[in-house]
Write an enzyme that holds these catalytic residues in place. Structure first.
Site, PDB file in Angstrom:
ATOM      1  N   GLY A  46      47.212  33.409 -13.863  1.00 48.54           N
ATOM      2  CA  GLY A  46      46.483  32.839 -14.994  1.00 48.54           C
ATOM      3  C   GLY A  46      45.201  33.618 -15.231  1.00 48.54           C
ATOM      4  CD  GLN A  51      39.246  33.819 -14.569  1.00 53.17           C
ATOM      5  OE1 GLN A  51      40.226  33.410 -15.174  1.00 53.17           O
ATOM      6  NE2 GLN A  51      39.300  34.169 -13.302  1.00 53.17           N
ATOM      7  CB  CYS A  92      39.488  32.270  -8.353  1.00 57.43           C
ATOM      8  SG  CYS A  92      38.658  32.448  -9.942  1.00 57.43           S
ATOM      9  CG  LEU A  93      42.888  36.874 -11.032  1.00 62.45           C
ATOM     10  CD1 LEU A  93      43.461  37.250 -12.401  1.00 62.45           C
ATOM     11  CD2 LEU A  93      43.506  37.729  -9.934  1.00 62.45           C
ATOM     12  CG  HIS A 134      42.096  27.778 -11.275  1.00 58.70           C
ATOM     13  ND1 HIS A 134      41.732  27.910  -9.951  1.00 58.70           N
ATOM     14  CD2 HIS A 134      41.627  28.921 -11.889  1.00 58.70           C
ATOM     15  CE1 HIS A 134      41.083  29.050  -9.778  1.00 58.70           C
ATOM     16  NE2 HIS A 134      41.014  29.692 -10.940  1.00 58.70           N
ATOM     17  CD  GLU A 135      43.392  30.155 -15.266  1.00 59.91           C
ATOM     18  OE1 GLU A 135      42.297  30.599 -15.640  1.00 59.91           O
ATOM     19  OE2 GLU A 135      43.962  30.563 -14.235  1.00 59.91           O
ATOM     20  CG  HIS A 138      38.043  29.908 -14.891  1.00 61.40           C
ATOM     21  ND1 HIS A 138      36.997  30.365 -14.111  1.00 61.40           N
ATOM     22  CD2 HIS A 138      39.170  30.204 -14.197  1.00 61.40           C
ATOM     23  CE1 HIS A 138      37.475  30.908 -13.000  1.00 61.40           C
ATOM     24  NE2 HIS A 138      38.789  30.825 -13.025  1.00 61.40           N
TER      25      HIS A 138
END
Ligand code: K1U
Ligand code: ZN
Length: 170
Positions: A46, A51, A92-93, A134-135, A138
């Site tokens: 994702g 981000q 997480c990226l 999660h997204e 963000h």
């Protein structure tokens, strides 16, 4: 298409609240294409526009094994959370190399537009439900480490700042 740089925790820009997309036009479709390329290149499942330092409500996801089932969520809203919750390991990226448990609703319903501006509602469970939640965090300026204890969060912050210094020196 282009690879976009991914902001790393503790960059304060990760705490920006994203604004709704006003119109699904060529600029948004280009952003979606670039975000998908960036997510696949980073081996993520994702990516939220936050981000990549774009503060509009755009998310891309692909939880398929074959990496050929992209899901585009524009102006997503979670309309229902199951009362059952589950602890899942998250990564997480924007926090590379860190994985920890976060409790989330097991199932959700999400309303969003696709990259053609078509509105639809989907029901998600399993890793897709985890990833959508999660997204969505963000887009609200929240990074998953904020669910962890202050001790763990501070250790992660110190580790990330050291990694950044080491990269800058190299
Ligand atoms: O938003 C992101 O930073 C992407 C993130 C999504 C995510 C992964 C796992 C749980 C919740 C949300 C990632 O893709 S992290 C890298 C990854 O592919 C991964 C990590 C742990 C489990 C499964 C996948
Ligand atoms: Zn993340």
């Amino acid at each position: 298409m282009a690879l976009l740089p991914i902001l790393c925790f503790p960059d304060p820009k990760l705490h920006t609240v994203a604004r709704p997309v006003a119109s699904v036009d060529g600029r948004i479709r280009q952003l979606v294409a670039d975000m998908l390329e960036t997510m696949y290149d980073a081996s993520g499942i994702g990516l939220a526009a936050t981000q990549v330092d774009v503060h509009e409500r755009v998310v891309v996801i692909d939880v398929s094994e074959e990496r050929n089932a992209p899901l585009v969520l524009i102006n997503p809203e979670i309309t229902w959370y199951s009362p059952e919750k589950q602890m899942n390991e998250e990564g997480c990226l924007s926090v590379p190399g860190v994985y920890d448990g976060v409790e989330r609703a097991t199932r959700i319903k999400v309303k969003a537009m696709d990259d053609q501006g078509q509105s639809r509602e989907i029901e998600a469970e399993g890793i897709l439900a985890v990833c959508v939640q999660h997204e969505m965090d963000h887009l609200l300026g929240k990074v998953f480490v904020e669910y962890l204890s202050p001790l763990k969060r501070n250790r992660i912050k110190t580790k990330m700042l050291k990694a950044r210094r080491d990269t800058e020196r190299a």
